[in-house]
Design an enzyme around this catalytic site. Structure first.
Site, PDB file in Angstrom:
ATOM      1  N   ASN A   1       0.887  -1.173   0.000  1.00 46.33           N
ATOM      2  CA  ASN A   1       0.000   0.000   0.000  1.00 46.33           C
ATOM      3  C   ASN A   1       0.918   1.213   0.000  1.00 46.33           C
ATOM      4  O   ASN A   1       1.487   1.554   1.026  1.00 46.33           O
ATOM      5  CB  ASN A   1      -0.895  -0.028   1.244  1.00 46.33           C
ATOM      6  CG  ASN A   1      -1.695   1.258   1.404  1.00 46.33           C
ATOM      7  OD1 ASN A   1      -1.777   2.067   0.480  1.00 46.33           O
ATOM      8  ND2 ASN A   1      -2.286   1.440   2.586  1.00 46.33           N
TER       9      ASN A   1
ATOM     10  N   GLU B   1      -5.850  -4.822  10.340  1.00 45.39           N
ATOM     11  CA  GLU B   1      -4.851  -3.787  10.567  1.00 45.39           C
ATOM     12  C   GLU B   1      -5.169  -3.010  11.839  1.00 45.39           C
ATOM     13  O   GLU B   1      -5.967  -2.056  11.808  1.00 45.39           O
ATOM     14  CB  GLU B   1      -4.835  -2.806   9.387  1.00 45.39           C
ATOM     15  CG  GLU B   1      -4.441  -3.427   8.074  1.00 45.39           C
ATOM     16  CD  GLU B   1      -3.728  -2.426   7.172  1.00 45.39           C
ATOM     17  OE1 GLU B   1      -2.602  -2.718   6.780  1.00 45.39           O
ATOM     18  OE2 GLU B   1      -4.281  -1.358   6.908  1.00 45.39           O
TER      19      GLU B   1
ATOM     20  N   GLY C   1       2.036   2.358  10.609  1.00 40.82           N
ATOM     21  CA  GLY C   1       2.993   3.450  10.461  1.00 40.82           C
ATOM     22  C   GLY C   1       3.678   3.856  11.753  1.00 40.82           C
ATOM     23  O   GLY C   1       4.329   4.892  11.824  1.00 40.82           O
TER      24      GLY C   1
ATOM     25  N   GLU D   1      -6.874   4.967   7.376  1.00 40.41           N
ATOM     26  CA  GLU D   1      -6.609   6.383   7.064  1.00 40.41           C
ATOM     27  C   GLU D   1      -7.789   7.008   6.334  1.00 40.41           C
ATOM     28  O   GLU D   1      -8.100   8.186   6.523  1.00 40.41           O
ATOM     29  CB  GLU D   1      -5.296   6.501   6.255  1.00 40.41           C
ATOM     30  CG  GLU D   1      -4.081   6.261   7.148  1.00 40.41           C
ATOM     31  CD  GLU D   1      -2.883   5.657   6.450  1.00 40.41           C
ATOM     32  OE1 GLU D   1      -2.789   5.724   5.209  1.00 40.41           O
ATOM     33  OE2 GLU D   1      -2.016   5.106   7.161  1.00 40.41           O
TER      34      GLU D   1
ATOM     35  N   LYS E   1       0.175   4.268  -0.376  1.00 43.03           N
ATOM     36  CA  LYS E   1      -0.412   5.502   0.192  1.00 43.03           C
ATOM     37  C   LYS E   1      -0.133   6.688  -0.742  1.00 43.03           C
ATOM     38  O   LYS E   1      -0.167   6.508  -1.947  1.00 43.03           O
ATOM     39  CB  LYS E   1       0.114   5.713   1.616  1.00 43.03           C
ATOM     40  CG  LYS E   1      -0.051   4.444   2.465  1.00 43.03           C
ATOM     41  CD  LYS E   1       0.153   4.640   3.918  1.00 43.03           C
ATOM     42  CE  LYS E   1      -0.061   3.300   4.626  1.00 43.03           C
ATOM     43  NZ  LYS E   1      -0.010   3.407   6.082  1.00 43.03           N
TER      44      LYS E   1
ATOM     45  N   SER F   1       2.926  -2.058  10.308  1.00 44.04           N
ATOM     46  CA  SER F   1       4.367  -2.135  10.566  1.00 44.04           C
ATOM     47  C   SER F   1       4.948  -3.520  10.316  1.00 44.04           C
ATOM     48  O   SER F   1       5.889  -3.934  10.992  1.00 44.04           O
ATOM     49  CB  SER F   1       4.692  -1.653  11.985  1.00 44.04           C
ATOM     50  OG  SER F   1       4.297  -0.293  12.142  1.00 44.04           O
TER      51      SER F   1
ATOM     52  N   HIS G   1      -9.540   1.391   4.393  1.00 43.87           N
ATOM     53  CA  HIS G   1      -8.288   1.600   5.133  1.00 43.87           C
ATOM     54  C   HIS G   1      -8.531   2.588   6.276  1.00 43.87           C
ATOM     55  O   HIS G   1      -9.299   3.538   6.128  1.00 43.87           O
ATOM     56  CB  HIS G   1      -7.200   2.128   4.191  1.00 43.87           C
ATOM     57  CG  HIS G   1      -5.848   2.108   4.833  1.00 43.87           C
ATOM     58  ND1 HIS G   1      -5.445   3.091   5.703  1.00 43.87           N
ATOM     59  CD2 HIS G   1      -4.846   1.202   4.781  1.00 43.87           C
ATOM     60  CE1 HIS G   1      -4.230   2.783   6.152  1.00 43.87           C
ATOM     61  NE2 HIS G   1      -3.847   1.641   5.608  1.00 43.87           N
TER      62      HIS G   1
END
Ligand code: PGA
Length: 255
Positions: A13, A170, A176, A100, A15, A216, A98
């Site tokens: 991904n 996730e 991150g 985010e 991003k 991560s 996701h």
């Protein structure tokens, strides 16, 4: 165990990273490193990089995905991209839900369901992301919450359509942050996800679904995570921007 019933998928991904020129360069570096992998290799890239990614990945085992899609076919939705537009380009995968998108752009379980249905109806494989925040984990509601996210995200999808679904667990606190879930934590929640799928679609169908871990995951910890019986690969952010690191993760999932 039942791992033989489903394929391991390592998906990057990217991003909001890389220009089209950088995309071509990175994929050119990755191609020889992931050639012959024993797992499915996917790169989900920014919309503007898709053309360059498809071109660069031609003739290789790298499949290209997008990072989001809208649920309508077309219309007055400024700034959005439909699932049909993605399939028309040759894209095979798309990430939905996701964290985010949920945190910064107002995605909810209901819109994640709409995006996921649109993706599958257009012929894409949807990588549906679920996961708890640190606060929710500390409250002890992770398992119920993730089960509910899965149920809502898949609402209205048939058993046949389930074949076009990947679930990515996730934990938001691991994305991150360099703070990875332990392999045991990942396995526990991936099992909850599979049991939820079994309750909805039957055990046989659930055993065929790829359930990834993300947050991560890197060249050092991938081995232990993907060795768990219900962890069928990973969704990789930061480490998917480095050819060497990404290929180490792909090799870990190829065993
Ligand atoms: P990370 O991102 O690997 O950088 O934690 C994972 C993701 O957001 O999918």
């Amino acid at each position: 165990m039942n791992k033989a019933l489903r394929k391991a998928v390592i998906a990057g991904n990217w991003k909001m990273n890389k220009t089209p020129a950088e995309t071509a360069e990175l994929i050119a570096a990755m191609k020889p490193l992931v050639a012959g992998a024993g797992c499915e290799v996917v790169l989900c890239v920014p919309f503007v990089d898709i053309a360059a990614a498809l071109e660069a990945a031609k003739g290789s085992n790298i499949h290209i995905g997008a990072e989001n899609c809208h649920w309508e076919h077309a219309g007055a939705f400024t700034g959005e991209i439909s699932a049909d537009m993605l399939t028309a380009m040759g894209v095979e995968y798309v990430i939905t839900g996701h964290s985010e998108r949920r945190t910064y752009f107002g995605d909810t379980d209901v819109t994640v369901n709409k995006r996921t249905r649109a993706a599958v109806e257009a012929g894409l494989t949807a990588i549906v992301c679920v996961g708890e925040t640190l606060e929710q984990r500390e409250q002890g509601i992770t398992n119920e919450l993730v089960a509910l996210q899965v149920k809502i995200a898949l609402g209205g999808l048939s058993k046949e359509q389930l074949k076009k679904i990947i679930i990515a667990y996730e934990p938001v606190w691991a994305i991150g942050t360099g703070r990875t879930a332990t392999a045991e934590q990942a396995q526990e929640v991936c099992t909850v996800i599979r049991d939820t799928l079994a309750a909805l679609y039957g055990r046989q169908a659930a055993d065929g679904v790829t359930v990834q871990y993300g947050g991560s995951m890197n060249a050092k910890n991938a081995d232990e995570l993907v060795a768990k019986p219900d962890v069928d690969g990973g969704l990789i952010g930061g480490a998917s921007l480095k050819a060497e690191d990404f290929s180490v993760i792909v090799r870990a999932a190829s065993k």
